[in-house]
Design an enzyme around this catalytic site. Structure first.
Site, short mmCIF file in Angstrom:
data_model
loop_
_atom_site.label_atom_id
_atom_site.label_comp_id
_atom_site.label_asym_id
_atom_site.label_seq_id
_atom_site.Cartn_x
_atom_site.Cartn_y
_atom_site.Cartn_z
CD1 TRP A 3 23.74 8.52 -8.99
CD2 TRP A 3 24.88 8.48 -10.91
NE1 TRP A 3 22.95 9.11 -9.95
CE2 TRP A 3 23.63 9.10 -11.14
CE3 TRP A 3 25.78 8.34 -11.99
CZ2 TRP A 3 23.24 9.56 -12.40
CZ3 TRP A 3 25.39 8.81 -13.23
CH2 TRP A 3 24.15 9.41 -13.43
NE ARG A 4 20.97 8.31 -6.82
CZ ARG A 4 21.77 9.34 -6.58
NH1 ARG A 4 22.97 9.15 -6.07
NH2 ARG A 4 21.39 10.57 -6.85
CD GLU A 16 23.75 14.09 -6.11
OE1 GLU A 16 23.34 15.09 -6.74
OE2 GLU A 16 23.07 13.05 -5.99
CE1 TYR A 99 20.17 18.14 -5.29
CE2 TYR A 99 22.41 18.19 -6.17
CZ TYR A 99 21.21 17.54 -5.98
OH TYR A 99 21.05 16.28 -6.46
CG ASP A 117 16.98 19.47 -7.98
OD1 ASP A 117 15.87 19.52 -7.39
OD2 ASP A 117 17.21 18.63 -8.88
CB CYS A 187 -0.82 18.68 -7.23
SG CYS A 187 0.01 20.00 -8.15
#
Length: 332
Positions: A3-4, A16, A99, A117, A187
């Site tokens: 799907w990309r 999705e 989302y 998500d 982080c």
DNA sequence: CATTCGTGGCG
DNA sequence: TCGCCAAGAAT
């Protein structure tokens, strides 16, 4: 990921929906078959629901498929077949939540909209040291605002996908691979050694068990099949007729109750299998029987079908297990 | 807001 | 074997 390789908003939309609560490796073969079967938005809008559900069989969360088609029909009728390119309109479509709206807008249209998500909440809870309970619905808003602050306006598609992929491959729920993480110096959780306690997520309550008898009722080359109600668990899917029995019932008592309730319908019921099926929120313990019937009348929501017709009916996990044991016996 | 909605993989 | 988990949305 297949799907990309497309820029078609419709095909990205399909992916999705399939990816909701479902792993990439599971989705890939379903996505390929689905796009072959329904290449365009109009193809899906006009599809028969039974054919659609058959394509979705095994993916789970079957209301996704019906809501998807409802949304596709809305686009065909009200938007000239063009998937809306703004959050207000696309969010109004059935099955498109916060989302999915952001994912399609950013990936298909390059619009800098958040797509939060489970991955994004986990990754950002660690990077930004956010200690709100991600199991609570209102917590998502915190992450949506955070993404809105930091999202790339040059490439929002790659930004959103990259954030999710970081969560899927590196910043995993357990034992995150911080030594391989490209952003570990940014982080906060890593700096404070809290990567293993974040995100905060409260436990869900444990699942309930239900006991059923499932009966394959045969008349010559046909079986009696029943369609489930249009709403609720496994809506509109087909099954062998079932009886709910007491949870603590003894196996011998199940057979007694069975012959009692099917008196006049079936000759003799023989137990052929027994299995457990685990859903998200409940467990089915099923005893499978086979029985012959001289009566070929079909009650409401039931149909007599041949083995070939049975293969065309959308069925879910438990019925699949029953069908397999029938196949192993040579009954189907 | 809490619950309902599937399935398969993994530690 | 078992609980947890996964690119959520509807009710």
């Amino acid at each position: 990921m297949p799907w990309r390789r497309t820029a078609d908003p419709y095909q990205i939309w399909i992916s999705e929906i399939m990816l909701q609560q479902t792993r990439v490796d599971t989705v890939i073969p379903y996505y390929k078959r689905f796009i072959e079967k329904f290449p365009t938005l109009d193809d899906l809008a006009q599809a028969d629901e039974q054919i659609l559900l058959k394509q979705w069989e095994g993916l789970g969360y079957y209301s996704r498929a019906r809501n998807l088609q409802a949304g596709v029909k809305e686009v065909a009728q009200n938007y000239g077949g063009i998937v809306p390119d703004n959050r207000k309109e696309i969010s109004s479509l059935k099955g498109v939540g916060p989302y999915t709206a952001g994912a399609v807008l950013s990936i298909a249209y390059g619009i800098p909209e958040h797509a939060v998500d489970g991955n994004v909440m986990r990754v950002l809870s660690r990077i930004l040291l956010i200690e709100e309970d991600i199991a609570k619905p209102k917590t998502r808003k915190i992450f949506e605002e955070a993404v809105t602050e930091i999202i790339s306006h040059e490439d929002p598609s790659s930004f959103n996908q990259g954030l999710m992929e970081l969560g899927a491959l590196i910043c995993t729920p357990t034992s995150p691979k911080c030594l391989l993480c490209p952003v570990r110096e940014h982080c906060a959780a890593f700096h404070e050694g809290k990567q293993n306690v974040l995100p905060i997520k409260t436990k869900t309550k444990k699942t309930k068990s239900l006991q059923y008898a499932m009966i394959a009722i045969r008349n010559e080359d046909k079986f009696l099949m029943e369609q489930r109600p249009a709403s609720g668990l496994l809506a509109n899917m087909w099954q062998f007729p079932m009886l709910e029995t007491a949870v603590d019932i003894l196996p011998v008592e199940i057979e007694e109750q069975l012959s009692e309730s099917l008196k006049g319908i079936v000759d003799k019921a023989e137990k052929i299998t027994s299995f457990k099926h685990v859903f998200s929120h409940l467990i089915w313990n099923v005893d499978g029987f086979i029985a012959d019937s001289k009566n070929i009348s079909a009650p409401n929501h039931m149909r007599w079908v041949t083995a070939e017709e049975l293969d065309l009916l959308p069925i879910a996990g438990p019925v699949q297990k029953m069908k397999i044991s029938l196949q192993q016996r040579g009954d189907v």
